[in-house]
Design an enzyme around this catalytic site. Sequence first.
Site, PDB file in Angstrom:
ATOM      1  N   CYS A  30     -16.252   1.692   0.534  1.00 25.82           N
ATOM      2  CA  CYS A  30     -15.327   0.951   1.204  1.00 25.82           C
ATOM      3  C   CYS A  30     -14.782   1.133   2.406  1.00 25.82           C
ATOM      4  O   CYS A  30     -14.125   0.266   3.160  1.00 25.82           O
ATOM      5  CB  CYS A  30     -14.267   1.279   0.204  1.00 25.82           C
ATOM      6  SG  CYS A  30     -13.727   3.038   0.297  1.00 25.82           S
TER       7      CYS A  30
ATOM      8  N   GLN B  19     -10.338  -4.001  -3.086  1.00 29.18           N
ATOM      9  CA  GLN B  19     -11.361  -3.572  -2.603  1.00 29.18           C
ATOM     10  C   GLN B  19     -12.495  -3.816  -3.844  1.00 29.18           C
ATOM     11  O   GLN B  19     -13.650  -4.280  -3.289  1.00 29.18           O
ATOM     12  CB  GLN B  19     -11.368  -2.114  -2.627  1.00 29.18           C
ATOM     13  CG  GLN B  19     -12.704  -1.116  -2.035  1.00 29.18           C
ATOM     14  CD  GLN B  19     -12.857  -1.691  -0.580  1.00 29.18           C
ATOM     15  OE1 GLN B  19     -11.891  -1.594   0.201  1.00 29.18           O
ATOM     16  NE2 GLN B  19     -14.146  -2.262  -0.416  1.00 29.18           N
TER      17      GLN B  19
ATOM     18  N   ARG C 179       0.899  -1.127  -0.008  1.00 25.75           N
ATOM     19  CA  ARG C 179       0.149  -0.087   0.052  1.00 25.75           C
ATOM     20  C   ARG C 179       1.065   1.246   0.020  1.00 25.75           C
ATOM     21  O   ARG C 179       1.657   1.343   0.804  1.00 25.75           O
ATOM     22  CB  ARG C 179      -0.881   0.091   1.226  1.00 25.75           C
ATOM     23  CG  ARG C 179      -1.623   1.364   1.345  1.00 25.75           C
ATOM     24  CD  ARG C 179      -2.667   1.446   2.371  1.00 25.75           C
ATOM     25  NE  ARG C 179      -3.813   0.767   1.889  1.00 25.75           N
ATOM     26  CZ  ARG C 179      -5.037   0.913   2.611  1.00 25.75           C
ATOM     27  NH1 ARG C 179      -5.127   1.411   3.475  1.00 25.75           N
ATOM     28  NH2 ARG C 179      -6.234   0.141   2.149  1.00 25.75           N
TER      29      ARG C 179
ATOM     30  N   ASP D 258     -17.475   7.151  -1.295  1.00 24.96           N
ATOM     31  CA  ASP D 258     -15.980   7.179  -0.852  1.00 24.96           C
ATOM     32  C   ASP D 258     -15.701   8.148  -0.222  1.00 24.96           C
ATOM     33  O   ASP D 258     -16.257   9.417  -0.472  1.00 24.96           O
ATOM     34  CB  ASP D 258     -14.893   6.530  -1.662  1.00 24.96           C
ATOM     35  CG  ASP D 258     -13.664   6.470  -1.164  1.00 24.96           C
ATOM     36  OD1 ASP D 258     -13.319   6.281   0.174  1.00 24.96           O
ATOM     37  OD2 ASP D 258     -12.558   6.357  -1.706  1.00 24.96           O
TER      38      ASP D 258
ATOM     39  N   HIS E   4      -7.462   0.499  -6.301  1.00 30.52           N
ATOM     40  CA  HIS E   4      -7.836  -0.330  -5.071  1.00 30.52           C
ATOM     41  C   HIS E   4      -8.361  -1.673  -5.477  1.00 30.52           C
ATOM     42  O   HIS E   4      -9.585  -1.851  -5.237  1.00 30.52           O
ATOM     43  CB  HIS E   4      -8.421   0.453  -4.148  1.00 30.52           C
ATOM     44  CG  HIS E   4      -8.388   0.073  -2.735  1.00 30.52           C
ATOM     45  ND1 HIS E   4      -7.558  -0.887  -2.465  1.00 30.52           N
ATOM     46  CD2 HIS E   4      -8.945   0.529  -1.476  1.00 30.52           C
ATOM     47  CE1 HIS E   4      -7.927  -1.291  -1.081  1.00 30.52           C
ATOM     48  NE2 HIS E   4      -8.753  -0.635  -0.560  1.00 30.52           N
TER      49      HIS E   4
ATOM     50  N   ARG F 204     -13.355  -8.489   2.260  1.00 30.92           N
ATOM     51  CA  ARG F 204     -12.096  -8.160   1.874  1.00 30.92           C
ATOM     52  C   ARG F 204     -11.242  -9.668   2.348  1.00 30.92           C
ATOM     53  O   ARG F 204     -10.223  -9.942   1.515  1.00 30.92           O
ATOM     54  CB  ARG F 204     -11.357  -6.959   2.619  1.00 30.92           C
ATOM     55  CG  ARG F 204     -12.123  -5.750   2.288  1.00 30.92           C
ATOM     56  CD  ARG F 204     -11.572  -5.325   1.060  1.00 30.92           C
ATOM     57  NE  ARG F 204     -10.368  -5.273   0.792  1.00 30.92           N
ATOM     58  CZ  ARG F 204      -9.375  -4.281   1.420  1.00 30.92           C
ATOM     59  NH1 ARG F 204      -9.822  -2.930   1.870  1.00 30.92           N
ATOM     60  NH2 ARG F 204      -8.208  -4.348   1.045  1.00 30.92           N
TER      61      ARG F 204
HETATM   62  N1   CP Z   1     -11.483   0.041   2.498  1.00 27.84           N
HETATM   63  C1   CP Z   1      -9.990  -0.166   2.914  1.00 27.84           C
HETATM   64  O1   CP Z   1      -8.959  -0.389   2.067  1.00 27.84           O
HETATM   65  O2   CP Z   1      -9.727   0.034   4.162  1.00 27.84           O
HETATM   66  P1   CP Z   1      -8.250   0.428   5.016  1.00 27.84           P
HETATM   67  O3   CP Z   1      -8.032   1.841   4.571  1.00 27.84           O
HETATM   68  O4   CP Z   1      -8.849   0.435   6.544  1.00 27.84           O
HETATM   69  O5   CP Z   1      -7.433  -0.720   4.738  1.00 27.84           O
HETATM   70  N1  NVA Z   2      -9.845   6.781  -1.728  1.00 28.65           N
HETATM   71  C1  NVA Z   2      -9.707   6.470  -0.338  1.00 28.65           C
HETATM   72  C2  NVA Z   2      -9.849   4.817  -0.081  1.00 28.65           C
HETATM   73  C3  NVA Z   2      -9.540   4.384   1.327  1.00 28.65           C
HETATM   74  C4  NVA Z   2      -9.590   2.782   1.274  1.00 28.65           C
HETATM   75  C5  NVA Z   2      -8.065   6.644   0.050  1.00 28.65           C
HETATM   76  O1  NVA Z   2      -7.252   6.470  -0.794  1.00 28.65           O
HETATM   77  O2  NVA Z   2      -7.880   7.341   1.017  1.00 28.65           O
END
Ligand code: CP
Ligand code: NVA
Length: 305
Positions: free
Chosen positions: A263, A131, A101, A223, A128, A291
């Site tokens: 998400c 997700q 990540r 989101d 993502h 997930r």
């Molecule tokens: N939806 C998601 O990826 O959550 P986190 O950022 O908590 O991993």
């Molecule tokens: N769009 C959000 C998703 C988090 C899971 C971000 O990138 O922070």
Amino acid sequence: MKKDFLSVLDFTTDEILASFELAKDMKKDRKKYSKALEGETLALIFEKPSLRTRTSFDVGIQQLGGYSLYLSPNEINLGKRESVYDVAKNLERMVQGVMIRTFGHDIVENFARYARIPIINGLTDYSHPCQAMADFLTILEHKGKFEGLKLCYVGDGNNVAHSLMDAGARLGVNVTVACPKGFEPNLIAFQEATEAAKATGAKIEVVHSPEEGVKGADVVYTDVWASMGQEAEAAKRRQIFMPFQVNAELMKHAKDDAIFMHCLPAHRGDEVTDEVIDAPYSVVFDEAENRLHAQKAIMYQLMKK
Ligand code: CP
Ligand code: NVA
């Protein structure tokens, strides 16, 4: 040849459907897969915070008989303390897969190019995909099919929106992104999804009216308005995005049996109201649980020897 999962489009339609079947079986019978990846280690590189991604990968690999190694934002500093190339060349000697990540999508692409082990995108600024896999598994569970469905994503044309467009394209689900002007999905992401959609006939479109987007939708998705890394813009974005809040009034434009998805993490009172996220038609915690199941299937598909 090793396989990575950096985008939903890295999987064919058949591979995605097979992944969902596997995920459903893993969900039904956890014990059956308790040695599926016995002794294999997945490294988890996080350069941004996480609840769901960390928990689901950590627990998921262990449920498959493997081990996880958590590397925090302060640990590696990809490309700063050490080059992406050198990190990839070190980790491939010790672990059997890496979930990353991070910010720039080029980092995971380069990592995958250098490493001889499978790389999984656990979120970048661009996409993502894990997700979206969990989300479409959730849609399948609730709707029993993909054919003819319409998903409307309301809000920022961000990483999550990009991966939802990809999944819709591969699975024949029409995806409408309803966003303020200037916050459309990335043009390349839109073109990639549109190209992929030709094979399934899915319609991928962008509109600037939330009511028009949500009209007739089977799934309404939103989101956060400011993603991780955009915190400084949060106040400005709140003003721009307020007309795109998913509230009970907006949900009236969707189908009577529409479900609501997010998400998470959610900023209640901003992109979604309590009355929507806590409504019986909200499936946000099913998504969160999925997930785990969806990613166990992905890990198995990539890491099984
Ligand atoms: N939806 C998601 O990826 O959550 P986190 O950022 O908590 O991993
Ligand atoms: N769009 C959000 C998703 C988090 C899971 C971000 O990138 O922070």
